[in-house]
Scaffold this active site. Structure first.
Site: not given
Ligand code: ACO
Length: 328
Positions: A114, A255, A285
């Site tokens: 990214c 980004h 993304n």
């Molecule tokens: N729908 C519903 N529930 C979901 C989903 C979904 N699509 N995905 C995960 N959950 C659930 C999980 O299983 C978890 O359930 P649990 O509590 O029962 O275990 C709950 O939701 C919370 O999951 P988290 O992963 O803790 O959620 P979080 O608030 O961290 O959000 C996210 C997830 C959106 C992925 C976030 O962490 C994020 O944006 N991370 C950074 C991503 C990023 O910036 N990447 C950088 C660049 S990408 C690259 O370089 C290719």
């Protein structure tokens, strides 16, 4: 007299197919509410089966070239940031070079996930400042849909496809008066990586390991935490390095991974969200394509105007991160 790299023109391309959160609700156990609250994404574009990263890169580059007043003969470099090349080799860049009718100069791909576009912009800027090229096409293009496990709700709701391009041109800096930052072009770039964090965001396979491309595996919560920290660090460094304050910046062009990460960087800069280019809601993304896609949209809509100061920043797999200060 010094040389600066100016953004002469921008272009982009998005595949026709739109995948909404409602569509994803039918594919995996998720909801529009969860996706919107956690990421800010409402819909994204997905390439057709036979549409490649190279095809999208070519379309974006053609748009940028059309608006530049240049011909293919004027271009002496093509750099493509991508994680999803058409083939393991040759590069996407050589395909763009040939299909646009560019006859000579350098052409290669850059892979920093990214952060790829910020890396590519910095590499092109250095070629130009060293006098080794005059007009470089810098492209970010990705078919992230080809790296997704469409049964994994933790990743398949986030990533998307598209391409964006800029033409960087060498410009002699003789219009600059007292303050060199008044001059048009790239004023500084700042690139980082921490390879110890490479397992946090990776593909499950690769050419010399499994022999297969693999799918995206992400420790979302950890990546989120470091994204917020690294973005705050690097934008702080841009301010200090250039001896400026947040008031000197007209637009944050981040980004587009997650609206919460973008909001936290804007807050760090004391910037209102109306000074932030945010397209994550309709682009998702698109990895290395996200910044040039967002930039092109903001330029074409008239939001970003000539002479304005842009702070560009990104963070991605590696982990890698970086930023650039650019007067448009
Ligand atoms: N729908 C519903 N529930 C979901 C989903 C979904 N699509 N995905 C995960 N959950 C659930 C999980 O299983 C978890 O359930 P649990 O509590 O029962 O275990 C709950 O939701 C919370 O999951 P988290 O992963 O803790 O959620 P979080 O608030 O961290 O959000 C996210 C997830 C959106 C992925 C976030 O962490 C994020 O944006 N991370 C950074 C991503 C990023 O910036 N990447 C950088 C660049 S990408 C690259 O370089 C290719």
């Amino acid at each position: 007299m010094s040389i600066n790299s100016i953004i002469l023109s921008t272009g982009s391309y998005l595949p026709t197919k739109i995948l909404t959160n409602a569509d994803l609700e039918k594919m995996v156990d998720t909801s529009d509410e969860w996706i919107t609250q956690r990421s800010g994404i409402k819909q994204r574009h997905i390439a057709a089966d036979n549409e490649t990263t190279g095809d999208m890169a070519i379309a974006a580059a053609q748009n940028a070239l059309k608006d530049s007043g240049l011909t293919p003969d004027d271009i002496d470099g093509v750099i493509v940031a991508t994680t999803t090349p058409d083939r393991t080799f040759p590069s996407v860049a050589v395909k763009v070079q040939a299909e646009l009718g560019i006859k000579t100069g350098l052409a290669f791909d850059v892979q920093a996930v990214c952060t790829g576009f910020v890396y590519a912009l910095s590499v092109a800027d250095n070629f130009i400042k060293l006098g080794q090229a005059k007009n470089i096409l810098v492209i970010g293009a990705e078919k992230m849909s080809s790296l997704l496990d469409w049964t994994d709700r933790t990743t398949c709701v986030l990533f998307a496809d598209g391409a964006g391009a800029v033409i960087l041109q060498a410009k002699e800096n003789n219009d600059v008066k007292e303050n060199k930052l008044d001059g048009q072009g790239i004023h500084s770039t700042h690139l980082y990586a921490n390879g110890k964090q490479r397992d946090m965001l990776q593909t499950s396979g690769g050419v010399s390991t499994t022999g297969e491309r693999g799918v995206i595996e992400m420790q979302g919560r950890e990546v989120f935490k470091y994204a917020v920290q690294y973005m705050a660090d690097v934008v702080g460094e841009v301010l200090t390095h250039n001896n400026i304050t947040p008031e000197d910046i007209d637009w944050l062009v981040p980004h587009q991974a997650n609206i919460r990460i973008i909001e936290s960087t804007a807050k760090k800069l004391n910037m209102d969200m109306d000074q932030v280019v945010a397209t994550v809601d309709h682009h998702g993304n698109t990895s290395a394509a996200s910044i040039p896609l967002a930039l092109d949209e903001a330029v074409r809509s008239g939001k970003i105007k000539r002479g304005q100061m842009l702070l560009i920043e990104a963070m991605g797999g590696g982990l890698t991160w970086g930023a650039a200060l650019v007067r448009f």
